[in-house]
Design a protein around this motif. Structure first.
Motif, PDB file in Angstrom:
ATOM      1  N   SER A  76       0.722  -1.044  -0.580  1.00 34.10           N
ATOM      2  CA  SER A  76       0.132  -0.349  -0.045  1.00 34.10           C
ATOM      3  C   SER A  76       0.790   0.980  -0.131  1.00 34.10           C
ATOM      4  CB  SER A  76      -0.750  -0.053   1.162  1.00 34.10           C
ATOM      5  OG  SER A  76      -0.287  -0.600   2.286  1.00 34.10           O
ATOM      6  N   THR A  77       2.088   1.231  -0.076  1.00 35.88           N
ATOM      7  CA  THR A  77       3.140   2.428   0.045  1.00 35.88           C
ATOM      8  C   THR A  77       3.552   2.688  -1.245  1.00 35.88           C
ATOM      9  OG1 THR A  77       4.893   0.961   0.767  1.00 35.88           O
ATOM     10  CG2 THR A  77       3.769   1.897   2.563  1.00 35.88           C
ATOM     11  N   ASP A 107      -5.737  -2.318  -0.420  1.00 39.94           N
ATOM     12  CA  ASP A 107      -5.086  -1.606   0.590  1.00 39.94           C
ATOM     13  C   ASP A 107      -4.997  -1.924   1.826  1.00 39.94           C
ATOM     14  OD1 ASP A 107      -4.639   1.876  -1.623  1.00 39.94           O
ATOM     15  OD2 ASP A 107      -3.813  -0.640  -2.157  1.00 39.94           O
ATOM     16  N   ASP A 108      -3.464  -2.178   2.529  1.00 44.69           N
ATOM     17  CA  ASP A 108      -3.598  -2.258   4.080  1.00 44.69           C
ATOM     18  C   ASP A 108      -4.489  -4.311   4.206  1.00 44.69           C
ATOM     19  OD1 ASP A 108      -1.821   0.100   4.677  1.00 44.69           O
ATOM     20  OD2 ASP A 108      -3.556   1.051   4.518  1.00 44.69           O
ATOM     21  N   LYS A 137      -3.555  -5.627   7.221  1.00 45.19           N
ATOM     22  CA  LYS A 137      -2.292  -5.752   7.494  1.00 45.19           C
ATOM     23  C   LYS A 137      -1.335  -4.036   6.633  1.00 45.19           C
ATOM     24  CE  LYS A 137       2.434  -7.888   7.085  1.00 45.19           C
ATOM     25  NZ  LYS A 137       2.938  -8.767   7.639  1.00 45.19           N
ATOM     26  N   PRO A 138      -0.708  -2.854   7.426  1.00 47.41           N
ATOM     27  CA  PRO A 138      -0.865  -2.070   7.214  1.00 47.41           C
ATOM     28  C   PRO A 138       0.839  -2.935   6.152  1.00 47.41           C
ATOM     29  CG  PRO A 138      -1.113  -1.517   9.622  1.00 47.41           C
ATOM     30  CD  PRO A 138      -1.243  -3.536   9.470  1.00 47.41           C
ATOM     31  N   GLY A 139       0.599  -1.787   5.428  1.00 47.37           N
ATOM     32  CA  GLY A 139       1.442  -1.713   4.084  1.00 47.37           C
ATOM     33  C   GLY A 139       0.850  -2.935   2.958  1.00 47.37           C
ATOM     34  N   ALA A 140       0.862  -3.607   3.350  1.00 49.61           N
ATOM     35  CA  ALA A 140      -0.092  -4.459   2.372  1.00 49.61           C
ATOM     36  C   ALA A 140      -0.613  -4.013   1.337  1.00 49.61           C
ATOM     37  CB  ALA A 140      -0.197  -5.804   3.361  1.00 49.61           C
ATOM     38  N   GLU A 153       3.706  -6.767  -0.601  1.00 49.63           N
ATOM     39  CA  GLU A 153       4.355  -5.813   0.458  1.00 49.63           C
ATOM     40  C   GLU A 153       5.194  -4.691   0.552  1.00 49.63           C
ATOM     41  OE1 GLU A 153       4.550  -7.445   4.802  1.00 49.63           O
ATOM     42  OE2 GLU A 153       4.052  -9.542   4.075  1.00 49.63           O
ATOM     43  N   ALA A 154       5.750  -5.367  -0.665  1.00 45.52           N
ATOM     44  CA  ALA A 154       7.288  -4.590  -1.309  1.00 45.52           C
ATOM     45  C   ALA A 154       6.471  -4.164  -2.967  1.00 45.52           C
ATOM     46  CB  ALA A 154       8.130  -5.504  -0.964  1.00 45.52           C
TER      47      ALA A 154
END
Length: 171
Positions: A76-77, A107-108, A137-140, A153-154
């Motif tokens: 999500s970032t 997102d997230d 899940k934050p960032g996923a 995640e990345a």
């Protein structure tokens, strides 16, 4: 002097061929007219935003008709849009060539480990049904079509996962 016309060439055939020639000439001039005047005044397409309360819906600010090359998945970032080697962005217009479904992303969220093929086959694309297997899940970012699913995640190139049959559906 008498004019002798062979039997195979009648006056009627001569008249028809002259008429046909005029029609073909008109048709050729119409075709040439079309190709001589290209429409260079194409106006950009305006997209209307339809808010549905669904976190996977995003407005793309980039022009229509371009494809990502290479195609990226990301958490999500990671920014979304048209991905290139110089501008690495997660594609938000993915389409599966195996099941011919649009790939949704959340997102997230990540997919629960108990997900299986039949879950997605029966519940796509309804968010209310899918969220039973989504874990916060934050960032996923959770991706899914009707036959495949992944959590990213990345930022990663899609070609790194040969099992996924996802392509950019054009922006």
């Amino acid at each position: 002097m008498t004019l002798i016309i062979p039997r195979w060439l009648s006056l009627r055939k001569v008249e028809r061929s002259a008429e046909t020639f005029e029609k073909e000439d008109d048709l050729d001039s119409l075709i040439n007219e079309i190709f001589e005047e290209p429409n260079l005044d194409k106006k950009p397409v305006k997209l209307k935003s339809k808010s549905s309360g669904n976190p996977s819906v995003r407005a793309s600010t980039q022009s229509l008709g371009k494809s990502c090359s290479p195609v990226y998945l990301g958490g999500s970032t990671a920014p979304c849009g048209i991905g290139t080697n110089t501008s690495q962005r997660a594609c938000d217009r993915l389409r599966c060539v195996a099941c011919d479904f649009r790939v949704v992303s959340y997102d997230d969220y990540m997919w629960d480990h108990s997900c299986d093929y039949l879950f997605f086959r029966n519940n796509m694309p309804e968010f209310q049904k899918l969220r039973t297997k989504l874990v916060k899940k934050p960032g996923a970012r959770a991706y899914a079509c009707q036959c495949s699913w992944r959590t990213a995640e990345a930022l990663t190139a899609l070609q790194a996962d040969p099992q996924l049959r996802w392509v950019c559906g054009r922006h």
